[in-house]
Design a protein around this motif. Structure first.
Motif, PDB file in Angstrom:
ATOM      1  N   LEU A   1      14.499  -6.779  -6.415  1.00 20.58           N
ATOM      2  CA  LEU A   1      14.734  -5.343  -6.639  1.00 20.58           C
ATOM      3  C   LEU A   1      13.965  -4.815  -7.847  1.00 20.58           C
ATOM      4  CD1 LEU A   1      18.580  -5.207  -5.976  1.00 20.58           C
ATOM      5  CD2 LEU A   1      16.787  -4.251  -4.554  1.00 20.58           C
TER       6      LEU A   1
ATOM      7  N   PHE B   1      -0.550  -6.457 -13.388  1.00 18.20           N
ATOM      8  CA  PHE B   1       0.159  -5.227 -13.032  1.00 18.20           C
ATOM      9  C   PHE B   1      -0.224  -4.188 -14.072  1.00 18.20           C
ATOM     10  CE2 PHE B   1       3.249  -6.181  -9.685  1.00 18.20           C
ATOM     11  CZ  PHE B   1       3.100  -7.551  -9.604  1.00 18.20           C
TER      12      PHE B   1
ATOM     13  N   ARG C   1      10.629 -10.519  -1.391  1.00 22.15           N
ATOM     14  CA  ARG C   1      10.105 -11.567  -2.257  1.00 22.15           C
ATOM     15  C   ARG C   1       9.168 -12.411  -1.414  1.00 22.15           C
ATOM     16  NH1 ARG C   1      13.836 -15.211  -5.205  1.00 22.15           N
ATOM     17  NH2 ARG C   1      12.182 -15.085  -6.757  1.00 22.15           N
TER      18      ARG C   1
ATOM     19  N   ASP D   1      -0.902 -12.239 -15.853  1.00 21.95           N
ATOM     20  CA  ASP D   1      -0.467 -13.636 -15.943  1.00 21.95           C
ATOM     21  C   ASP D   1      -1.452 -14.514 -15.187  1.00 21.95           C
ATOM     22  OD1 ASP D   1       0.396 -14.233 -13.128  1.00 21.95           O
ATOM     23  OD2 ASP D   1       1.740 -12.548 -13.533  1.00 21.95           O
TER      24      ASP D   1
ATOM     25  N   ILE E   1       1.307 -17.763 -10.018  1.00 21.65           N
ATOM     26  CA  ILE E   1       1.168 -18.092  -8.593  1.00 21.65           C
ATOM     27  C   ILE E   1       0.374 -17.049  -7.826  1.00 21.65           C
ATOM     28  CG2 ILE E   1       3.304 -19.424  -8.567  1.00 21.65           C
ATOM     29  CD1 ILE E   1       4.667 -17.033  -7.254  1.00 21.65           C
ATOM     30  N   GLY E   2       0.326 -15.779  -8.324  1.00 23.20           N
ATOM     31  CA  GLY E   2      -0.450 -14.759  -7.633  1.00 23.20           C
ATOM     32  C   GLY E   2       0.253 -14.229  -6.397  1.00 23.20           C
ATOM     33  N   ILE E   3      -0.352 -13.175  -5.826  1.00 20.29           N
ATOM     34  CA  ILE E   3       0.257 -12.521  -4.666  1.00 20.29           C
ATOM     35  C   ILE E   3      -0.820 -12.316  -3.621  1.00 20.29           C
ATOM     36  CG2 ILE E   3       1.560 -10.507  -3.891  1.00 20.29           C
ATOM     37  CD1 ILE E   3       1.966 -10.012  -7.019  1.00 20.29           C
TER      38      ILE E   3
ATOM     39  N   THR F   1      15.854 -11.082  -7.614  1.00 24.47           N
ATOM     40  CA  THR F   1      16.606 -10.327  -6.622  1.00 24.47           C
ATOM     41  C   THR F   1      15.680  -9.587  -5.673  1.00 24.47           C
ATOM     42  OG1 THR F   1      16.622  -8.433  -8.089  1.00 24.47           O
ATOM     43  CG2 THR F   1      18.482  -9.933  -8.236  1.00 24.47           C
TER      44      THR F   1
ATOM     45  N   ALA G   1      10.937  -2.563  -7.219  1.00 21.72           N
ATOM     46  CA  ALA G   1      11.345  -1.293  -6.609  1.00 21.72           C
ATOM     47  C   ALA G   1      11.809  -0.340  -7.703  1.00 21.72           C
ATOM     48  CB  ALA G   1      12.455  -1.526  -5.597  1.00 21.72           C
TER      49      ALA G   1
HETATM   50  N1  LIG Z   1       3.629 -11.547 -11.815  1.00 21.39           N
HETATM   51  C1  LIG Z   1       3.831 -11.883 -10.531  1.00 21.39           C
HETATM   52  N2  LIG Z   1       3.183 -12.933  -9.987  1.00 21.39           N
HETATM   53  C2  LIG Z   1       3.385 -13.265  -8.707  1.00 21.39           C
HETATM   54  N3  LIG Z   1       4.224 -12.622  -7.859  1.00 21.39           N
HETATM   55  C3  LIG Z   1       4.888 -11.575  -8.365  1.00 21.39           C
HETATM   56  C4  LIG Z   1       4.736 -11.156  -9.708  1.00 21.39           C
HETATM   57  N4  LIG Z   1       5.518 -10.075  -9.904  1.00 21.39           N
HETATM   58  C5  LIG Z   1       6.146  -9.854  -8.734  1.00 21.39           C
HETATM   59  N5  LIG Z   1       5.777 -10.746  -7.803  1.00 21.39           N
HETATM   60  C6  LIG Z   1       6.216 -10.791  -6.412  1.00 21.39           C
HETATM   61  O1  LIG Z   1       6.889  -9.583  -6.134  1.00 21.39           O
HETATM   62  C7  LIG Z   1       8.212  -9.853  -5.710  1.00 21.39           C
HETATM   63  C8  LIG Z   1       9.125  -8.755  -6.133  1.00 21.39           C
HETATM   64  O2  LIG Z   1       9.262  -8.726  -7.519  1.00 21.39           O
HETATM   65  P1  LIG Z   1      10.576  -8.188  -8.148  1.00 21.39           P
HETATM   66  O3  LIG Z   1      10.921  -6.922  -7.416  1.00 21.39           O
HETATM   67  O4  LIG Z   1      10.454  -8.116  -9.612  1.00 21.39           O
HETATM   68  O5  LIG Z   1      11.630  -9.261  -7.682  1.00 21.39           O
HETATM   69  P2  LIG Z   1      12.037 -10.630  -8.368  1.00 21.39           P
HETATM   70  O6  LIG Z   1      11.260 -10.786  -9.617  1.00 21.39           O
HETATM   71  O7  LIG Z   1      13.476 -10.454  -8.606  1.00 21.39           O
HETATM   72  O8  LIG Z   1      11.746 -11.653  -7.339  1.00 21.39           O
HETATM   73  C9  LIG Z   1       8.535 -11.179  -6.304  1.00 21.39           C
HETATM   74  O9  LIG Z   1       9.535 -11.829  -5.606  1.00 21.39           O
HETATM   75  C10 LIG Z   1       7.207 -11.895  -6.177  1.00 21.39           C
HETATM   76  O10 LIG Z   1       7.050 -12.343  -4.864  1.00 21.39           O
END
Ligand SMILES: Nc1ncnc2c1ncn2[C@@H]1O[C@H](COP(=O)(O)OP(=O)(O)O)[C@@H](O)[C@H]1O
Ligand SMILES: [Mg+2]
Lengths: 223, 484
Positions: B428, B456, B414, B395, B398-400, B426, B431
């Motif tokens: 979750l 991912f 989160r 995607d 916002i990135g991580i 959530t 996980a």
């Molecule tokens: N595609 C993504 N882009 C940015 N941050 C992501 C992405 N996928 C996951 N994250 C980060 O990982 C966290 C955990 O994801 P997830 O377990 O699916 O929880 P949720 O989607 O319910 O918040 C998210 O809250 C977010 O901070």
């Protein structure tokens, strides 16, 4: 009475704000920890309601920051954690009271009243000047034997005046404690509300309680 | 019985046995060799006497004085002697024989007639035992005399008694000393065990921060200590995780409850417009959905932890699955005007559970759409190498941040950016994704830059060739696939 609510769950913050506003408090809501601390440091609030789990800065850090700045505003912490140690930490860091989520609104309001009362040294509960009485718990205002109906803002203004009887209250002071941050200081809203109050409280009584201090503000006192 | 006592007793018993055997042997050998020495010297003396008699031509000897003058060497010996006639009567005896009669024994006489010597003991009351040798003197076939040489066993017995006394006294002392030493040594050796026990008790009392001090030596105790510490490390970590987890779970469940309680109470405080009630009910419904999702996901994870989640291992054609999911994700994206594009696909079959894999990819796609900016794009690609299928979801959202990239797979974690971006979530989902990938012997990799987007990538081992050959037809509905 002006209250700052720092709570990141939008919905929780919103209903707290609504509940408080319906009780005629002026409420500012902030969803971010760091921003909340800044607001607490720069505005003279009468009470802070702080959630412990916040993004960017935890509730505990806000508590410490506020107390370090020698601000003695009462602080009520909200916590989703039932663990004792969290509450103990909060109280030790300078909180005055806590509530565990989920909580009853009535309890929240009662605790807020108790905390606000704690600030004034004199009589808890009913505020009284001459034959004018205001009960914060029931929000009942009477002059003599006669009940007076007030709007939310009028009530808030009167409560503020009554908590500071005998002191000159400038317009900025009044706006800071009775209105929230959305209030525009350049209007004459304060004068308008003071006039409303005068009509309801002093009209028909020989003894006037609300006095205009020319050039500075207003004062509530017995002549 | 405490180990220390038992060790000491074992040690003491073994030592006592050794001491007893050793002492007995020592005593017997000493007694034997002392007696042998006595016998030897008796034989020598007898032989010397016989030689002297022979030199003098076996003169009949009348009395003792004459005898002594004839054999001056006899006076110097510590033995006595007697000479018997062939009939067994005493002919002559040396002066050091006491007054008592010491007749020749029957046995000695018989043996003498057969021409052999005899060694024997003689015991008289109130006297120490005597050792006697009787030697026949035969001249031209006739028994002339029998010479008997004797000596007292007094000194031998005294020596033996003294030896016995020494042994009896010193044995218990040695035993006592070594028991004390053994007790001390056992205590020393066992002291680390006591330390471990004490620490274990404190830890059992709930203080998991305790560690044992590791002894410098790499002995059994050192190894035990290290093992113990490693165990506590793991315990502490998993306790911390459990505590974190339950506090997170309680927080996540309390939030919707707080909203529902607060909004409902507020609505009931005074009469309101119908629309106000509607808003509250709708909001409550949202929270109920949210709680349901959390509870479902938590239930899944806890069943997964307990090993109660059943996993099929059937051939799953990933390409068909991905195409199907692509359609589903496109619908998801439409709400926020996000394009979901299938960039690349290739036939690939993995062994696994189609429902779970579907859940895994759907979670990733849901995240990608959720954390994209409006009218962003999400790309899906399916590729294979020799061993693995790689499904990547990219995607431009916002990135991580780098430091969050491992933690996002933690339960309930989160990022602050994600929280600020959307309340839906959530924490979750990933996980669960990680668990599903792992139980397919695969893994999930993240590449991301804050503000630019994330990729991912799920890597799953390809099914072995025969399974890939007989590709079963797959229907787009997972339930009908299940029923086969
Ligand atoms: N595609 C993504 N882009 C940015 N941050 C992501 C992405 N996928 C996951 N994250 C980060 O990982 C966290 C955990 O994801 P997830 O377990 O699916 O929880 P949720 O989607 O319910 O918040 C998210 O809250 C977010 O901070
Ligand atoms: Mg998710």
């Amino acid at each position: 009475m002006r209250i700052l609510v720092i709570e990141d769950e939008t919905k929780v913050g919103c209903f707290i704000r609504r509940a408080l506003e319906e009780e005629s408090y002026a409420v500012d809501l902030c969803e971010d920890g760091a921003k909340g601390l800044e607001m607490a440091l720069h505005t003279n609030y009468d009470l802070l309601i702080v959630d412990l789990m916040l993004p960017s800065l935890s509730g505990l850090d806000i508590l410490k920051g506020v107390r370090q700045a020698k601000i003695q505003t009462p602080i009520l912490i909200l916590t989703a954690q039932s663990q004792v140690d969290q509450r103990v930490k909060g109280l030790d860091a300078g909180a005055d009271d806590y509530l565990t989520k989920p909580f009853a609104i009535d309890e929240l309001l009662a605790r807020i009243r108790a905390l606000l009362r704690r600030g004034s040294t004199e009589s808890p509960g009913v505020l009284q000047i001459d034959d004018l009485a205001l009960n914060p718990a029931t929000r009942e205002v009477t002059r003599g034997s006669q009940r007076i109906d007030l709007t939310l803002k009028e009530y808030a203004l009167l409560e503020y005046l009554m908590r500071h009887t005998g002191r000159v209250l400038t317009r900025p002071m009044i706006s800071e404690h009775v209105w929230n941050q959305d209030f525009d200081t350049f209007t004459n809203v304060i004068d308008v509300y003071v006039n409303y109050l005068r009509n309801k409280i002093d009209r028909g009584h020989s003894k006037k309680l609300i006095h205009t201090i020319r050039g500075s503000g207003y004062m509530l006192k017995v002549d | 019985m405490p180990l220390r006592v038992r060790l000491t007793l074992w040690y003491g018993t073994a030592l006592a046995l050794i001491l007893i055997i050793f002492s007995t042997i020592l005593y017997l050998v000493t007694a034997r060799s002392l007696r042998d020495a006595v016998d030897e010297s008796l034989e020598e003396t007898a032989a010397a006497a016989v030689r002297s008699l022979e030199e003098r031509g076996f003169l009949p000897l009348i009395d003792e004085d004459e005898l002594m003058s004839q054999f001056p060497e006899l006076a110097r010996i510590d033995k006595f002697f007697q000479i018997f006639s062939p009939s067994g009567t005493i002919t002559i005896r040396s002066p050091n024989v006491k007054q008592q009669e010491m007749p020749l024994s029957r046995q000695a006489l018989e043996v003498a007639y057969s021409g052999r010597s005899l060694l024997e003991f003689a015991k008289y009351p109130k006297e120490p035992a005597l050792r006697l040798i009787s030697v026949p003197i035969i001249y031209r076939g006739n028994l002339l005399y029998i010479i008997q040489v004797g000596t007292s066993m007094d000194s031998v017995e005294e020596t033996l008694n003294r030896l016995l006394l020494v042994l009896l006294v010193s044995m218990p002392i040695a035993l006592a000393v070594s028991l004390a030493g053994g007790w001390f040594m056992a205590g020393r050796a066992l002291r680390p065990v006591d330390t471990i026990t004490l620490a274990a008790q404190r830890i059992a009392g709930g203080d998991l921060t305790q560690r044992l001090t590791v002894p410098a030596s790499a002995d059994e105790i050192g190894r035990l200590t290290n093992t113990f510490n490693a165990m506590i490390d793991r315990l502490e970590t998993s306790f911390r995780q459990i505590r974190q987890f339950s506090s997170d779970a309680s927080h996540e469940l309390r939030t919707p409850l707080t909203v529902m309680k607060g909004e409902t109470e507020l609505a009931l405080r005074r009469p309101r417009e119908t629309d106000d009630y509607k808003v509250v009910l709708e909001s409550n419904l949202e929270e109920i959905d949210r709680m349901t999702r959390i509870v479902d996901e938590l239930l899944f994870l806890s069943r997964a932890d307990m090993g109660e989640v059943k996993m099929e291992r059937l051939p799953v054609p990933l390409d068909t699955l991905i195409e199907d999911l692509h359609r589903q994700a496109s619908l998801l994206g439409q709400e926020r005007n996000i394009q979901v594009v299938l960039r690349a696909t290739t036939p690939a079959v993995v062994l696994g559970d189609e429902l779970r894999l579907r859940e895994l990819f759907l979670n990733l796609l849901d995240n990608a759409v959720k954390y994209s900016r409006p009218s962003g794009a999400v790309d899906i690609a399916l590729m294979i190498d020799q061993t693995h299928a790689r499904v990547s979801v990219t995607d431009h959202g916002i990135g991580i941040a780098q430091e969050d990239q491992t933690r996002i797979f933690d339960r309930f974690y989160r990022t602050d950016e994600a929280r600020a971006h959307t309340k839906k979530g959530t924490g979750l989902g990933l996980a669960i994704c990680a668990w599903i990938a792992e139980s397919h012997r695969g893994r999930i990799e993240v590449q991301s830059k804050v503000g630019e987007g994330s990729t991912f990538t799920v890597m799953l081992p390809l099914a072995p060739a025969p399974a890939a050959a007989k590709r079963p037809p797959i229907s787009s509905s997972p339930s009908s696939h299940r029923e086969r």
